[in-house]
Scaffold this motif. Sequence first.
Motif, mmCIF file in Angstrom:
data_model
loop_
_atom_site.group_PDB
_atom_site.id
_atom_site.type_symbol
_atom_site.label_atom_id
_atom_site.label_comp_id
_atom_site.label_asym_id
_atom_site.label_seq_id
_atom_site.Cartn_x
_atom_site.Cartn_y
_atom_site.Cartn_z
ATOM 1 N N CYS A 74 0.823 -1.213 0.000
ATOM 2 C CA CYS A 74 0.000 0.000 0.000
ATOM 3 C C CYS A 74 0.858 1.265 0.000
ATOM 4 O O CYS A 74 0.338 2.369 -0.093
ATOM 5 C CB CYS A 74 -0.906 0.025 1.231
ATOM 6 S SG CYS A 74 -2.174 -1.241 1.193
ATOM 7 N N GLY A 75 2.190 1.093 0.151
ATOM 8 C CA GLY A 75 3.074 2.250 0.183
ATOM 9 C C GLY A 75 3.539 2.635 -1.206
ATOM 10 O O GLY A 75 3.072 2.116 -2.225
ATOM 11 N N ASP A 76 4.497 3.542 -1.247
ATOM 12 C CA ASP A 76 5.068 3.995 -2.511
ATOM 13 C C ASP A 76 6.029 2.927 -3.020
ATOM 14 O O ASP A 76 7.051 2.629 -2.380
ATOM 15 C CB ASP A 76 5.812 5.316 -2.291
ATOM 16 C CG ASP A 76 6.348 5.898 -3.607
ATOM 17 O OD1 ASP A 76 6.049 5.331 -4.678
ATOM 18 O OD2 ASP A 76 7.065 6.914 -3.539
ATOM 19 N N ILE A 77 5.727 2.353 -4.169
ATOM 20 C CA ILE A 77 6.531 1.240 -4.693
ATOM 21 C C ILE A 77 7.452 1.671 -5.833
ATOM 22 O O ILE A 77 8.035 0.822 -6.504
ATOM 23 C CB ILE A 77 5.614 0.095 -5.184
ATOM 24 C CG1 ILE A 77 4.688 0.595 -6.321
ATOM 25 C CG2 ILE A 77 4.800 -0.479 -4.038
ATOM 26 C CD1 ILE A 77 3.867 -0.511 -6.955
ATOM 27 N N THR A 78 7.605 2.964 -6.028
ATOM 28 C CA THR A 78 8.431 3.461 -7.130
ATOM 29 C C THR A 78 9.862 2.957 -7.020
ATOM 30 O O THR A 78 10.450 2.482 -8.012
ATOM 31 C CB THR A 78 8.433 5.009 -7.155
ATOM 32 O OG1 THR A 78 7.096 5.474 -7.228
ATOM 33 C CG2 THR A 78 9.219 5.522 -8.350
ATOM 34 N N VAL A 79 10.454 3.046 -5.819
ATOM 35 C CA VAL A 79 11.844 2.613 -5.613
ATOM 36 C C VAL A 79 11.982 1.123 -5.889
ATOM 37 O O VAL A 79 12.928 0.688 -6.556
ATOM 38 C CB VAL A 79 12.307 2.943 -4.177
ATOM 39 C CG1 VAL A 79 13.696 2.367 -3.920
ATOM 40 C CG2 VAL A 79 12.320 4.450 -3.968
ATOM 41 N N ASN A 80 11.028 0.324 -5.393
ATOM 42 C CA ASN A 80 11.087 -1.128 -5.574
ATOM 43 C C ASN A 80 11.014 -1.517 -7.043
ATOM 44 O O ASN A 80 11.799 -2.347 -7.527
ATOM 45 C CB ASN A 80 9.946 -1.800 -4.807
ATOM 46 C CG ASN A 80 9.993 -1.494 -3.329
ATOM 47 O OD1 ASN A 80 9.644 -0.394 -2.909
ATOM 48 N ND2 ASN A 80 10.426 -2.450 -2.526
ATOM 49 N N LYS A 81 10.066 -0.922 -7.756
ATOM 50 C CA LYS A 81 9.900 -1.247 -9.173
ATOM 51 C C LYS A 81 11.114 -0.800 -9.977
ATOM 52 O O LYS A 81 11.603 -1.528 -10.850
ATOM 53 C CB LYS A 81 8.630 -0.587 -9.718
ATOM 54 C CG LYS A 81 7.338 -1.169 -9.161
ATOM 55 C CD LYS A 81 6.115 -0.465 -9.731
ATOM 56 C CE LYS A 81 5.903 -0.785 -11.180
ATOM 57 N NZ LYS A 81 4.636 -0.210 -11.689
ATOM 58 N N THR A 82 11.624 0.387 -9.662
ATOM 59 C CA THR A 82 12.781 0.910 -10.387
ATOM 60 C C THR A 82 14.019 0.059 -10.123
ATOM 61 O O THR A 82 14.759 -0.282 -11.056
ATOM 62 C CB THR A 82 13.061 2.373 -9.983
ATOM 63 O OG1 THR A 82 11.896 3.155 -10.224
ATOM 64 C CG2 THR A 82 14.232 2.938 -10.774
ATOM 65 N N TYR A 83 14.219 -0.302 -8.858
ATOM 66 C CA TYR A 83 15.394 -1.107 -8.516
ATOM 67 C C TYR A 83 15.332 -2.477 -9.183
ATOM 68 O O TYR A 83 16.335 -2.963 -9.724
ATOM 69 C CB TYR A 83 15.506 -1.284 -6.997
ATOM 70 C CG TYR A 83 16.753 -2.042 -6.595
ATOM 71 C CD1 TYR A 83 17.983 -1.396 -6.549
ATOM 72 C CD2 TYR A 83 16.708 -3.399 -6.296
ATOM 73 C CE1 TYR A 83 19.132 -2.083 -6.208
ATOM 74 C CE2 TYR A 83 17.851 -4.101 -5.951
ATOM 75 C CZ TYR A 83 19.063 -3.434 -5.907
ATOM 76 O OH TYR A 83 20.207 -4.132 -5.582
ATOM 77 N N GLY A 84 14.166 -3.118 -9.158
ATOM 78 C CA GLY A 84 14.019 -4.419 -9.801
ATOM 79 C C GLY A 84 14.304 -4.362 -11.287
ATOM 80 O O GLY A 84 14.972 -5.238 -11.845
#
Length: 322
Positions: A191-201
């Motif tokens: 439910c949080g901001d997943i921008t960093v996770n998606k970008t890193y992956g």
Amino acid sequence: MEAFNLTPSDPSTFLLVGIPGLEAAHIWISIPFATCYIVCLLGNLMVLFVVGKEQTLHKPMYLLLCMLALMDIGMSTSVIPKALCIFWFNLKGITVSGCLTQMFFLHTISVMCSGILMTMAFDRYVAICNPLRYATILTNEQIAKLWLMGWIRAVLLILPEPLLLSHHPFCANHMIPHTYCEHIAVVKMSCGDITVNKTYGLVVAIVVIGFDVLLIALSYTLIIRAVLQISSKKALQKTLNTCTAHVCVILMSYSSCLFSSLTHRVGQGMAPHTHIILANVYFTIPPMLNPIVYGVKTKELREALSKHILRRSKQKGSQVAL
């Protein structure tokens, strides 16, 4: 069985749905999954056994093949047993920590497989372009060091993914429409901001695959240039045969990996069951076919296996005679 009938609102558990839309066919779908897993185990264990028993195969090329066999076993074991539990027993529950652990091992092994394929390409380059220096450039000790470096690279690149996700809040709906905990599938539960996770992956996938494929392409460009200078057709054919198995494995592994990655990122318009089946191909088909391809295409491996089978037959025959 009832202990696993968990509700999606349980904050400590995810529910792996399996293959959405094909729940009624899960039993039938489990048959190719189970078959692939059995063939994978038998084939890769056979490679490990033959190379371990045959002293003449204790060379860099076959040590790399054993490393790939271990990774294939680890990759399929990380996915298929849980998928079969979903298909056969409807055991869909997996703890959040268990899900993140599965995700870590899956992607770490994938990075390791890519590194091993890259090292195999370098091995073929040295064997064909610098045969006189092969024994000094690639020793068993060097292969062991490359193995360790590969693990360090894989762990350092993949470890941030579960660590980042472990600090995210997850939504009430913990149902993952998949058979395993893939990174993007778990990220979408947050439910949080997943921008960093998606970008890193995405960056990790591009860096690893891009870097390894670039070095593999460079190795084979130099190999092709060296091969074209060979005048003897027999020598040319023999040289090409040494690379055939590796090229086949590269095409299977990277094409299925590309399909798996694309279906998660740009496959929104695709039917869910097609999406999931394609994503599972990477963890089922290459691990099953790799030992078969090397067994068929590698003469020394075939001869060692035949020698061992013949030796065992003679031993059994002598025991019966006694």
